[in-house]
Structure formats: C-alpha cells, structure tokens
Design a protein around this motif. Structure first.
Motif, PDB file in Angstrom:
ATOM      1  N   ILE A  73       1.000  -1.085   0.052  1.00 32.33           N
ATOM      2  CA  ILE A  73       0.142   0.134   0.086  1.00 32.33           C
ATOM      3  C   ILE A  73       1.024   1.108  -0.119  1.00 32.33           C
ATOM      4  N   ASP A  74       1.090   1.876  -1.212  1.00 33.54           N
ATOM      5  CA  ASP A  74       2.187   2.740  -1.361  1.00 33.54           C
ATOM      6  C   ASP A  74       1.869   3.851  -2.185  1.00 33.54           C
ATOM      7  N   PRO A  75       1.101   4.756  -1.480  1.00 34.94           N
ATOM      8  CA  PRO A  75       0.940   6.229  -2.297  1.00 34.94           C
ATOM      9  C   PRO A  75       2.317   6.816  -2.650  1.00 34.94           C
ATOM     10  N   GLY A  76       3.165   6.545  -1.984  1.00 40.82           N
ATOM     11  CA  GLY A  76       4.652   7.204  -2.505  1.00 40.82           C
ATOM     12  C   GLY A  76       5.356   6.476  -3.363  1.00 40.82           C
ATOM     13  N   VAL A  77       4.936   5.554  -4.084  1.00 42.98           N
ATOM     14  CA  VAL A  77       5.553   4.913  -5.356  1.00 42.98           C
ATOM     15  C   VAL A  77       6.334   5.758  -6.100  1.00 42.98           C
ATOM     16  N   GLY A  78       7.438   5.507  -6.497  1.00 42.45           N
ATOM     17  CA  GLY A  78       8.068   6.330  -7.470  1.00 42.45           C
ATOM     18  C   GLY A  78       8.841   7.437  -6.792  1.00 42.45           C
ATOM     19  N   SER A  79       8.569   7.870  -5.450  1.00 34.05           N
ATOM     20  CA  SER A  79       9.281   9.083  -4.516  1.00 34.05           C
ATOM     21  C   SER A  79      10.331   8.429  -3.995  1.00 34.05           C
ATOM     22  N   ALA A  80      10.915   9.155  -3.247  1.00 31.29           N
ATOM     23  CA  ALA A  80      12.171   8.715  -2.403  1.00 31.29           C
ATOM     24  C   ALA A  80      11.953   7.716  -1.068  1.00 31.29           C
ATOM     25  N   ARG A  81      10.641   7.584  -1.002  1.00 37.07           N
ATOM     26  CA  ARG A  81      10.442   6.903   0.080  1.00 37.07           C
ATOM     27  C   ARG A  81      10.935   5.346   0.220  1.00 37.07           C
ATOM     28  N   ASP A  82      11.483   4.806   1.367  1.00 38.26           N
ATOM     29  CA  ASP A  82      12.349   3.685   1.306  1.00 38.26           C
ATOM     30  C   ASP A  82      11.215   2.260   1.120  1.00 38.26           C
ATOM     31  N   ILE A  83      12.012   1.565   0.770  1.00 36.41           N
ATOM     32  CA  ILE A  83      11.426   0.057   0.446  1.00 36.41           C
ATOM     33  C   ILE A  83      12.176  -0.757   1.675  1.00 36.41           C
ATOM     34  N   VAL A  84      11.420  -1.566   2.616  1.00 32.72           N
ATOM     35  CA  VAL A  84      12.519  -1.957   3.769  1.00 32.72           C
ATOM     36  C   VAL A  84      11.938  -3.678   4.066  1.00 32.72           C
ATOM     37  N   GLY A  85      13.115  -4.352   4.240  1.00 31.66           N
ATOM     38  CA  GLY A  85      12.725  -5.607   4.535  1.00 31.66           C
ATOM     39  C   GLY A  85      12.983  -6.118   5.965  1.00 31.66           C
ATOM     40  N   ALA A  86      12.376  -6.914   6.875  1.00 32.08           N
ATOM     41  CA  ALA A  86      12.678  -7.163   7.976  1.00 32.08           C
ATOM     42  C   ALA A  86      13.051  -8.771   8.362  1.00 32.08           C
ATOM     43  N   LYS A  87      13.744  -9.269   8.888  1.00 38.10           N
ATOM     44  CA  LYS A  87      13.270 -10.689   9.607  1.00 38.10           C
ATOM     45  C   LYS A  87      12.534 -10.521  10.551  1.00 38.10           C
ATOM     46  N   ILE A  88      11.362 -11.530  10.576  1.00 42.65           N
ATOM     47  CA  ILE A  88      10.738 -11.758  11.396  1.00 42.65           C
ATOM     48  C   ILE A  88      11.021 -13.144  12.206  1.00 42.65           C
ATOM     49  N   GLY A  89      10.004 -13.422  13.147  1.00 44.48           N
ATOM     50  CA  GLY A  89      10.408 -14.786  13.807  1.00 44.48           C
ATOM     51  C   GLY A  89       9.843 -15.856  12.952  1.00 44.48           C
ATOM     52  N   ASN A  90       8.796 -15.679  11.905  1.00 40.73           N
ATOM     53  CA  ASN A  90       8.438 -16.691  11.014  1.00 40.73           C
ATOM     54  C   ASN A  90       8.910 -16.276   9.533  1.00 40.73           C
ATOM     55  N   GLY A  91       9.730 -15.539   9.395  1.00 41.30           N
ATOM     56  CA  GLY A  91      10.233 -15.399   7.997  1.00 41.30           C
ATOM     57  C   GLY A  91      10.576 -13.982   7.788  1.00 41.30           C
ATOM     58  N   THR A  92      10.366 -13.440   6.653  1.00 42.97           N
ATOM     59  CA  THR A  92      10.771 -12.236   6.057  1.00 42.97           C
ATOM     60  C   THR A  92       9.618 -11.338   5.914  1.00 42.97           C
ATOM     61  N   LEU A  93       9.659  -9.846   6.216  1.00 44.67           N
ATOM     62  CA  LEU A  93       8.359  -8.995   5.719  1.00 44.67           C
ATOM     63  C   LEU A  93       9.235  -8.044   4.757  1.00 44.67           C
ATOM     64  N   LEU A  94       8.325  -7.759   3.774  1.00 46.18           N
ATOM     65  CA  LEU A  94       8.961  -6.649   2.646  1.00 46.18           C
ATOM     66  C   LEU A  94       7.779  -5.726   2.522  1.00 46.18           C
ATOM     67  N   GLY A  95       8.300  -4.376   2.576  1.00 45.45           N
ATOM     68  CA  GLY A  95       7.133  -3.301   2.028  1.00 45.45           C
ATOM     69  C   GLY A  95       7.445  -2.076   1.982  1.00 45.45           C
ATOM     70  N   PRO A  96       6.856  -0.933   1.788  1.00 46.39           N
ATOM     71  CA  PRO A  96       7.404   0.409   1.844  1.00 46.39           C
ATOM     72  C   PRO A  96       7.292   0.748   3.385  1.00 46.39           C
ATOM     73  N   HIS A  97       8.369   1.806   3.385  1.00 49.03           N
ATOM     74  CA  HIS A  97       8.593   2.180   4.774  1.00 49.03           C
ATOM     75  C   HIS A  97       7.666   3.585   5.156  1.00 49.03           C
ATOM     76  N   ASN A  98       6.552   3.342   5.263  1.00 51.87           N
ATOM     77  CA  ASN A  98       5.391   4.530   5.261  1.00 51.87           C
ATOM     78  C   ASN A  98       4.603   4.039   6.534  1.00 51.87           C
ATOM     79  N   GLY A  99       4.726   3.026   7.400  1.00 56.83           N
ATOM     80  CA  GLY A  99       3.881   2.831   8.425  1.00 56.83           C
ATOM     81  C   GLY A  99       3.111   1.593   8.236  1.00 56.83           C
ATOM     82  N   LEU A 100       3.145   1.183   7.071  1.00 59.82           N
ATOM     83  CA  LEU A 100       2.453  -0.337   6.843  1.00 59.82           C
ATOM     84  C   LEU A 100       3.115  -1.472   7.558  1.00 59.82           C
ATOM     85  N   LEU A 101       4.179  -1.346   7.663  1.00 62.06           N
ATOM     86  CA  LEU A 101       4.815  -2.746   8.467  1.00 62.06           C
ATOM     87  C   LEU A 101       4.850  -2.399   9.990  1.00 62.06           C
ATOM     88  N   ASP A 102       4.579  -1.231  10.614  1.00 65.63           N
ATOM     89  CA  ASP A 102       4.792  -0.877  11.879  1.00 65.63           C
ATOM     90  C   ASP A 102       4.384  -1.875  12.773  1.00 65.63           C
TER      91      ASP A 102
END
Lengths: 270, 270, 270
Positions: A73-102
């Motif tokens: 969910i990425d209204p900032g697509v194409g802007s300078a917003r970061d894309i982030v990934g994180a290791k979590i207990g059961n795998g890996t999380l990937l998404g825009p760094h805009n609060g969606l993963l918080d």
C-alpha cells in the motif's frame, strides 16, 4: 534454487478488479515456479495504510516458518520513500517504509530493518530490465519477494537501518501514553480497537468504553451470549478488544466509519 | 502427463460472489492435478469485452513461457460464436472470438488462430459428457485450458483461420487512422488511454490531450511529482499514456465513466 | 503425510476485504504444506446460509475424488451448535450444522454425519493450543480440513449421528410437498429456482412459472435464443431451472431480491 514449499503472503490495495495483483503473481511465479501465494487482502480502500497495518499484524503470525510477507500500500511509489525488509520470527517482511509494517515490526521487537538498495539489487540481476516509477509492486516488490522466497539473503539487498520506537501502537500494560482508538472495522461491522486483551481490566471485565457518545459496559465471550440489539465488548480473536453486535453491524449502529479515529474512554465499572 | 509447473492465467467476468470461478478451477484441477492457476481478474462489469481485452493485454506478457491464458467474457455463450486458441510468444491463448483477445493477438502479430472444433475435441475425450449451453467456462474453456497446460496440442483441437487486421487498436506511429480513446479506468481512478508511450510527442512531453471538455497539458513520471488537485499525463506502467491525479480519482474528477469512449484530442504544446 | 495433490475447496462469508480467509489458508498450509486450495466463494452476504447451501451444492460435484470441502457461514460460532463432517462421493464435507450443508447431504443421500468432538480432536493435537470462541474458521475448521486432506480419518474426530430428512429441498418428481422458490440470484441477475431440470414439464417445456405477479411461459436453451427484453426460463447449467434475460438482470427487472423467497406457481401451458 526455488524450494517447493516457498510461501508468500501478499497484501495490497490494488483491488481484484484490475490486473495488478495477477501481474504481481505472474512476475513472482516467473522467477520461482514452485512458489505458493496466499492472499491476505487486496480490497482495502486505496492508500489506507492504517487498516493495512492492522490486517498484516492480524495475519502474519499464522504463516508457517520461512514465509515471505509482501505488502504494497504505497501512495509514495516512485518517490524517495524507502522500501524495507525485516527478518521476523517466522520469515521475512517486505514493504514500503510508510507505516504499513509498523504493527508487525513493533510486535516482533524489530530494532533494525534493511533498506532495499534498488540500484544494488538491479545490478545483481534481481530486478527486471525496465523498472516503472508507478508500479513497483510488479517491478520491485514481486521480484524481491520471489528471490527472498527462493532463499536469497535480505542482507544482500540493502543496508541496515535502526528503528526508533517511542511508544506502543497498542493500549497495553506499560503504555499509558497510547491513545485508544479504532484499528479496523470488518465486513460484519465488528469494531476492532487497539486495546490488547491483556490490558488490565479486560480479563476482569471491569473495563468500559465510550465511543461516539455512547457508554459500553457489557462484555461477552461469544456472539451467542449477546442479546438482539445489544452492544458488547469481546476479547477478539486477534488479541484485541472488539465492539460487536449479534448478526448486526456495530459500526453502522454506532455511526463509526472505516478508518475513522474514534476516541475510546476507559471508565471504572460501577 | 501434467507437468508440475503448468500455469494457467484466468480472466472472466463471472465475479467472485458466485461459484463459477471456483467450479472452473475445480474442473481444471480435476483433469490436471498439478496445475497452477493465477487469477487476472473476475470482477469486470459483466459482458465488458473492451475492458477485458485491455486487462488481458496488460497482463499476459508477464506470464512465464509455456503458460496458458484462458479468458471468458462471453455474452454469446451457446451461440454460433467461435472459440479460438492461438500460440503466442510465451504460451497459448484461449477465449471466445468476440474481440476479447484482439489486443493480445494484435500485439503478438498473430495472423492465424485455431477455431476450436467442439465436436472433434468432444470425440477425442477432451470434454465432459454433458456440455451445457450456458456455462462453457466450466464445460469447454476449463477442460481445454487444462489439456493445453498438460501438453495437448492446440492444432489438434480445431482448424486454422486467418485473421484480417485492418488498423492498430493503439494510437502509435503508423496508425494515423486509430481513434484515441479510453481503454480502462482502474480502481484508483487512473484513466488508461490507447496511446502508446512510444507515440511521437509522448517522450518529448509535447503531446496534450482533451477529454470531457478539459485540456490536459501537464506531464509527470511519478505520482510524487503531481501537485494536489492537478491532472497529469504519465507514461503508464503498461506502456500506454494514463491521465491521473495524486491520491485521487482522475476519472471521477473529470466525469469519465468506466468503459465510456472519450474522444482524445492531440494538440501541439505551445 | 500430506499428499501433494490434497485439495481443499473453501467457502465462507468472510469476504475478501478482511484477512480472515488468508488466515484460514495460512493455518491450513502451516499444517499441510502441499495442500492446494480452491475458493468457491467468500463474498456472499454475511450469514446467508441459504445461498451458501446453494453455492456449495452447485460446486462440490466438480471437485476431484479425495477433495475436502470446508464451508464456514456460521452465525452460531462459539455457541453449542455442532460442527459436522460427512463422507461424500468425491471426498469429505466439513461445516457447521446449521443448514449450510443440507443440499449436498441431501443430494449425496447422506444418512449419518460425524459430529466433531472438539475436546477429543484437541487432545489428539489436531487443534491449536488456544481456540477462540469467535473465529472457529481459523481455530477449528482450517486445522481439521488440513488434517482431513492429509489423510486423517473423519471417524476419529467425533461421533456419528443419524440425519432425519423429511422432504426434498428440490421440486422434483416425488416431492409434491416441496415449496417452489428462489435458491440464488447470480451476478448476472439470473434467478436460480429450486426446480430440477428433470421435473416433469421442464423437458417438454410445458411448465410455466409465476413470480412477483408475472407469468413466465417462454423457454430457451441458450441466451442467444432470447429476444431483447424477453424473460425466459432455461434449464440451467447446475441442473435447476433459471429465469433469465439476455445481457440484462432478470432479478432487477422482476424486482426479485437476493435471498428473497419468491413463490413460484406451476401452470399448465395452454
């Protein structure tokens, strides 16, 4: 290379009417033919990061170890917003760094994420030759999710960044400063609050709530215990207090709208 | 017989509320247990062949080699309309011969299609014993798609017919006679035109458009470059010019409706 | 343990906007990684058991042998209502005992079902440690469906109970007492009745119907035979008589609403 049981959980606000979700899946399977995909949701209101964060949090823990969860969910697509990934207990999380993963990052006590380096991943042949600036779901998120599911290391896709958490997004023991509110309204009209079932006063049923001018004091454990027309709190199945009615929309009855931020009062039961 | 990685892309106008899509999938998997299915869309307005043709065109190229793409928007089901199949670069396309496949066939420079011979495929045990006249999705399209995915030859299912193409469905170099118009409006309200990003004047940003009485002259590459309330053209991610706003529906703002045919003027920028 | 081709057909009223369906799938795949899932529908109106029963009946027969069909439209979740499973011709059916399974059970001449013993299945480690009282889809139905697909025996999950059937839910030869009515209205506005195509007078086209004050006498086999604006009966693809129009909603034209129970008269054609 691509293990048979690689599983990707997928959430977007792309809807199912357009082709965007199907194209993301095709792009993933083209890279990892045995990939399995489970949809979390694609029908949230466009750009609704807050509800997306809730759905992600309420789902991710049910995925088996080694899963990749990709959220767009990425209204900032194409802007300078970061894309982030994180290791979590059961795998890996990937998404825009805009609060969606918080909410997931908070729940998992994640203290550092990997900021994806698009240039680096591109030069390592992890991305397609042409990357649009309006459809990163297809051109960046899908291929990286597929590569992660195939066993590529997240750390090789970018650089680590520390997260600065101040307070809990949940009303829970030790978070006196968190504002009570509505996280989600589901299709049945159940109102999901941000109050943990473990919050003092929930188990003892001494907690009461005020919402849109109404004072709610009844508790139930299951819908059958609720009388017709009655409004109740229940300790919800995701671990948060919900405000519900029996076979009727509590949100419609109370005039609570999706994604509206409703003040919730906590009052001592008399 | 049925390869593990056989992939079927599927598009219909059946919707997800009814059981029709699930039944088609069950019919395919019953014939080819290891088949994988990716949904392109099932939620287009019923009988909307024009939008279906666009979604198909915008998706098919992302499927891996060997895929089967089956499309069923078929108001003529049960009539004498043909069912056709075609070999394309990355696999096989199957659908009713009513315009639904035209954008892909044009793009792929397909000059001949196979008209499915239902009687012949039936006698070769490729179809179920009872074929309804109102649900060919289940009784013809699904089993043939499964057989194609399992490696059956398209040429054995019917007879070849030459296609007569006159002009491009796209506004592109060398197609002066093509009428500019709207191909699709997505859930975000982005208006997808039939003008290729490669059309003269797009790359140089000298192209301007008129739509519903309004003259659009601004260009952007990404949503972040667009001011609030501003209407812009962007070279879209599918390869066509789109008219968009930032986090707002351009279609609603301009009064353009789904599948409405809007005249697009091309004017020299001053 | 979990066979590669284990197939689960899934129907709920959870909708695709929330995460409930995705969570059920994750819970199943976590137990049985190679499980395949086909969605029948999740978008029925909440709590609409009658339409769910129809969709289940119209779909289940198309699933290959050995399939598990799990259905969750369950307004009584958390109450004393039973969860039941049944062996049917092509596999196993699992759902709440509230009428949702009745059309399939009738069709399959099922005379006894297994009432799931939640305590027993829990002590046998077939259920998760914490079972909510509001989301049995995730906590009971999904794990049991996965275990059934993995080969666990239904009989070991509970105790048998005899079903008492009085009359057919369908208007068919030998069921003079059954009330004719509407089972379903699909997205195209086709009205599905409960009258079997095998009912006397259907094949001979001597049957006529009255609905919302209108007398319908025309028959067609395919949509192309229907004139614009004409209302027709057709022997539908699921085996039931439908009332339809050509590229138009018969339900909207006649004022028949979803799940409304419309009296259908049978009159001798003159």
């Amino acid at each position: 290379m691509c293990k048979n049981k690689s599983l990707v959980g997928m959430m977007t606000d792309f809807g199912l009417r357009d082709h965007y979700v199907g194209v993301m899946k095709a792009a993933m399977v083209a890279l990892c033919p045995d990939l399995r995909i489970i949809d979390i949701s694609h029908e949230l209101d466009p750009h609704n990061i807050a509800e997306g964060a809730y759905l992600l949090w309420a789902s991710y823990r049910h995925f088996p170890p080694g899963s990749v969860i990709v959220a767009v969910i990425d209204p900032g697509v194409g802007s300078a917003r970061d894309i982030v990934g994180a290791k979590i207990g059961n795998g890996t999380l990937l998404g825009p760094h805009n609060g969606l993963l918080d909410l997931v990052l908070w729940e998992e006590r994640v203290k550092a994420v990997t900021v994806i380096d698009v240039h680096k991943t591109f030069t390592r042949n992890l991305l397609p030759a042409n990357i649009s600036r309006t459809f990163h779901g297809r051109d960046i998120f899908a291929p990286l999710a597929a590569h992660l599911a195939a066993g590529k290391r997240l750390s090789a896709m970018g650089t680590p960044t520390t997260l600065d958490w101040i307070s809990s997004p949940f009303v829970e023991a030790g978070s006196p400063e968190t504002t009570p509110g509505v996280l989600h309204i589901d299709r049945f009209g159940n109102i999901v609050t941000n109050i943990r079932n473990t919050f003092p006063g929930v188990e003892s049923r001494r907690l009461t709530l005020g919402i849109t001018g109404r004072h709610i004091t009844s508790w139930a454990d299951a819908y059958e215990e609720i009388g017709r027309g009655e409004i109740c709190m229940i300790p919800g199945s995701s671990g948060l207090v919900e405000i519900v009615m029996k076979e009727r929309s509590a949100a419609a009855f109370l005039g609570v709208k999706r994604s509206s931020r409703v003040q919730i009062r906590r009052e001592a039961k008399q």
